[in-house]
Design a protein around this motif. Structure first.
Motif, PDB file in Angstrom:
ATOM      1  N   SER A   1       0.825  -1.209   0.000  1.00 59.64           N
ATOM      2  CA  SER A   1       0.000   0.000   0.000  1.00 59.64           C
ATOM      3  C   SER A   1       0.863   1.264   0.000  1.00 59.64           C
ATOM      4  CB  SER A   1      -0.898  -0.008   1.243  1.00 59.64           C
ATOM      5  OG  SER A   1      -1.556   1.223   1.401  1.00 59.64           O
ATOM      6  N   GLY A   2       0.314   2.330  -0.558  1.00 61.23           N
ATOM      7  CA  GLY A   2       1.002   3.619  -0.534  1.00 61.23           C
ATOM      8  C   GLY A   2       0.770   4.384   0.765  1.00 61.23           C
ATOM      9  N   THR A   3       0.083   3.754   1.716  1.00 58.96           N
ATOM     10  CA  THR A   3      -0.295   4.441   2.964  1.00 58.96           C
ATOM     11  C   THR A   3       0.914   4.946   3.756  1.00 58.96           C
ATOM     12  OG1 THR A   3      -2.295   3.091   3.091  1.00 58.96           O
ATOM     13  CG2 THR A   3      -1.578   4.127   5.118  1.00 58.96           C
ATOM     14  N   TYR A   4       1.951   4.115   3.859  1.00 63.40           N
ATOM     15  CA  TYR A   4       3.153   4.517   4.606  1.00 63.40           C
ATOM     16  C   TYR A   4       3.784   5.741   3.945  1.00 63.40           C
ATOM     17  CZ  TYR A   4       7.970   4.353   6.362  1.00 63.40           C
ATOM     18  OH  TYR A   4       9.178   4.680   6.913  1.00 63.40           O
ATOM     19  N   ASN A   5       3.869   5.689   2.631  1.00 61.38           N
ATOM     20  CA  ASN A   5       4.433   6.809   1.891  1.00 61.38           C
ATOM     21  C   ASN A   5       3.658   8.108   2.138  1.00 61.38           C
ATOM     22  OD1 ASN A   5       6.345   7.803   0.000  1.00 61.38           O
ATOM     23  ND2 ASN A   5       4.705   7.868  -1.514  1.00 61.38           N
ATOM     24  N   SER A   6       2.333   8.048   2.085  1.00 60.72           N
ATOM     25  CA  SER A   6       1.559   9.283   2.287  1.00 60.72           C
ATOM     26  C   SER A   6       1.684   9.763   3.735  1.00 60.72           C
ATOM     27  CB  SER A   6       0.101   9.140   1.830  1.00 60.72           C
ATOM     28  OG  SER A   6      -0.694   8.519   2.790  1.00 60.72           O
ATOM     29  N   ALA A   7       1.805   8.818   4.681  1.00 61.67           N
ATOM     30  CA  ALA A   7       1.993   9.223   6.091  1.00 61.67           C
ATOM     31  C   ALA A   7       3.347   9.907   6.270  1.00 61.67           C
ATOM     32  CB  ALA A   7       1.882   8.000   7.006  1.00 61.67           C
ATOM     33  N   CYS A   8       4.386   9.412   5.591  1.00 60.24           N
ATOM     34  CA  CYS A   8       5.722  10.028   5.711  1.00 60.24           C
ATOM     35  C   CYS A   8       5.726  11.434   5.114  1.00 60.24           C
ATOM     36  CB  CYS A   8       6.779   9.180   5.004  1.00 60.24           C
ATOM     37  SG  CYS A   8       7.150   7.668   5.898  1.00 60.24           S
ATOM     38  N   LEU A   9       5.070  11.594   3.962  1.00 59.35           N
ATOM     39  CA  LEU A   9       4.991  12.929   3.352  1.00 59.35           C
ATOM     40  C   LEU A   9       4.304  13.888   4.315  1.00 59.35           C
ATOM     41  CD1 LEU A   9       3.962  11.967  -0.309  1.00 59.35           C
ATOM     42  CD2 LEU A   9       6.171  12.893   0.434  1.00 59.35           C
TER      43      LEU A   9
ATOM     44  N   VAL B   1       7.540  13.207  15.714  1.00 61.78           N
ATOM     45  CA  VAL B   1       6.677  12.308  14.945  1.00 61.78           C
ATOM     46  C   VAL B   1       7.460  11.078  14.528  1.00 61.78           C
ATOM     47  CG1 VAL B   1       5.141  12.046  12.955  1.00 61.78           C
ATOM     48  CG2 VAL B   1       5.514  14.322  13.930  1.00 61.78           C
ATOM     49  N   ARG B   2       6.910   9.926  14.780  1.00 58.48           N
ATOM     50  CA  ARG B   2       7.526   8.691  14.278  1.00 58.48           C
ATOM     51  C   ARG B   2       6.478   7.920  13.489  1.00 58.48           C
ATOM     52  NH1 ARG B   2      10.878   4.057  15.104  1.00 58.48           N
ATOM     53  NH2 ARG B   2      10.385   3.048  13.135  1.00 58.48           N
ATOM     54  N   VAL B   3       6.812   7.573  12.255  1.00 56.30           N
ATOM     55  CA  VAL B   3       5.907   6.763  11.429  1.00 56.30           C
ATOM     56  C   VAL B   3       6.438   5.331  11.397  1.00 56.30           C
ATOM     57  CG1 VAL B   3       4.745   6.533   9.202  1.00 56.30           C
ATOM     58  CG2 VAL B   3       5.452   8.809   9.995  1.00 56.30           C
ATOM     59  N   PHE B   4       5.627   4.386  11.839  1.00 56.47           N
ATOM     60  CA  PHE B   4       6.008   2.968  11.820  1.00 56.47           C
ATOM     61  C   PHE B   4       5.411   2.298  10.589  1.00 56.47           C
ATOM     62  CE2 PHE B   4       6.039   4.085  16.306  1.00 56.47           C
ATOM     63  CZ  PHE B   4       7.156   3.439  16.799  1.00 56.47           C
TER      64      PHE B   4
END
Ligand code: X90
Length: 275
Positions: A86-94, A108-111
């Motif tokens: 999924s592109g979800t991680y990518n959009s969360a990082c952006l 902020v930490r994105v897992f």
């Protein structure tokens, strides 16, 4: 104060007693669009998707919807479904980078959980536990990473139609499964993609394979979280089989949200465990 934000593949729209926000993925056909939030009637969506003959698809949350969920928080733990599917991680990082530009003091930490549903749930519970011990942001990130490397995800499917249609598993495998009336047991690999590990005919055989595969992964009676797509009985029966061996089992069963229901399909369950 800290906040946990997870995409809706975590199966929960709320988490009692903590500051929590879920960011919805969307599911759609040419005719209808569903937002995977607390207003979604999962059963109605699943009935519609089953009867709909055309293509159906899903989409990850927009950067803006993440930003909206981050607003007002200073210490953020963000959990996403596997970046392998999924592109979800990518959009969360952006979104996280943009948020930090505008809020330089925030943490902020994105897992990338390399997983979904119940394994995300276990990580959420771990972060809550660590924060209740007053751990710092850095300590929580470090211990949460270590914890994530000890949890695993297993799931059973009776149909792989929606995964195959969206190019997330092999089409040949998916159609063979439909013809044979069997269940497939799968696991999430360390890279966060789906690996089929066996097939079973009949529920008892499936339950036995669940127990066998979980133990093969090193399971020794840790926490279990199971979400089900309209199949609470199977989730209960797997739990009972484990409880016979591990009487003090900490298990929690709940209905899958929209995204997990759509992909695991009716009758499927997804199990996260501490190994
Ligand atoms: O970005 C999107 O549109 C979302 C795509 C998600 C695709 C896969 C979802 C799978 C959900 C199936 C069993 C567990 C999968 C294991 C993950 C490695 C449920």
């Amino acid at each position: 104060m800290y906040r946990i934000v997870a995409d809706s593949s975590c199966d929960f729209a709320s988490y009692p007693e903590i500051d929590f926000k879920s960011v919805p993925l969307t599911l759609s056909t040419a005719e209808r669009e569903f937002t995977d939030d607390c207003n979604l009637n999962v059963r109605e969506m699943m009935d519609y998707m089953t009867s709909y003959k055309g293509r159906s698809q899903t989409a990850c949350p927009s950067v803006d919807s993440w930003l909206e969920a981050f607003e007002g928080a200073e210490e953020l733990y963000v959990l996403t479904i596997t970046s392998g599917l999924s592109g979800t991680y990518n959009s969360a990082c952006l979104a996280a980078n943009q948020f930090l530009e505008n809020h330089p003091g925030a943490k902020v930490r994105v897992f990338d959980t390399k997983s979904t549903g119940p394994e995300m749930r276990l990580l959420m519970e771990k972060i809550v536990e660590l924060k209740s011990q007053d751990k710092s942001f850095t300590e929580v990130c470090k211990e949460a990473d270590a914890y994530l490397s000890t949890t695993r995800l297993f799931f059973s499917f009776q149909s792989l139609h929606n995964l195959a249609q969206n190019g997330r598993v092999n089409k040949v495998l998916a159609s063979a499964l439909g013809m044979l009336h069997i269940s497939i047991l799968g696991t999430a690999t360390p890279e966060g993609v789906i690996e089929p590990i066996g097939k079973s005919r009949g529920e008892n055989a499936l339950i036995r394979s669940f127990v066998k595969e979980i133990e093969k992964a090193g399971y020794q009676g840790g926490k279990i979280r199971i979400c089900h797509a309209d199949n609470e009985a199977l989730a209960q029966n797997v739990t009972s089989a484990l409880r016979e061996k591990y009487p003090n089992l900490d298990a929690f069963i709940y209905p899958a949200g929209g995204l997990c229901s759509f992909y695991v399909e009716n009758g499927g369950i997804i199990l996260g465990c501490e190994c």
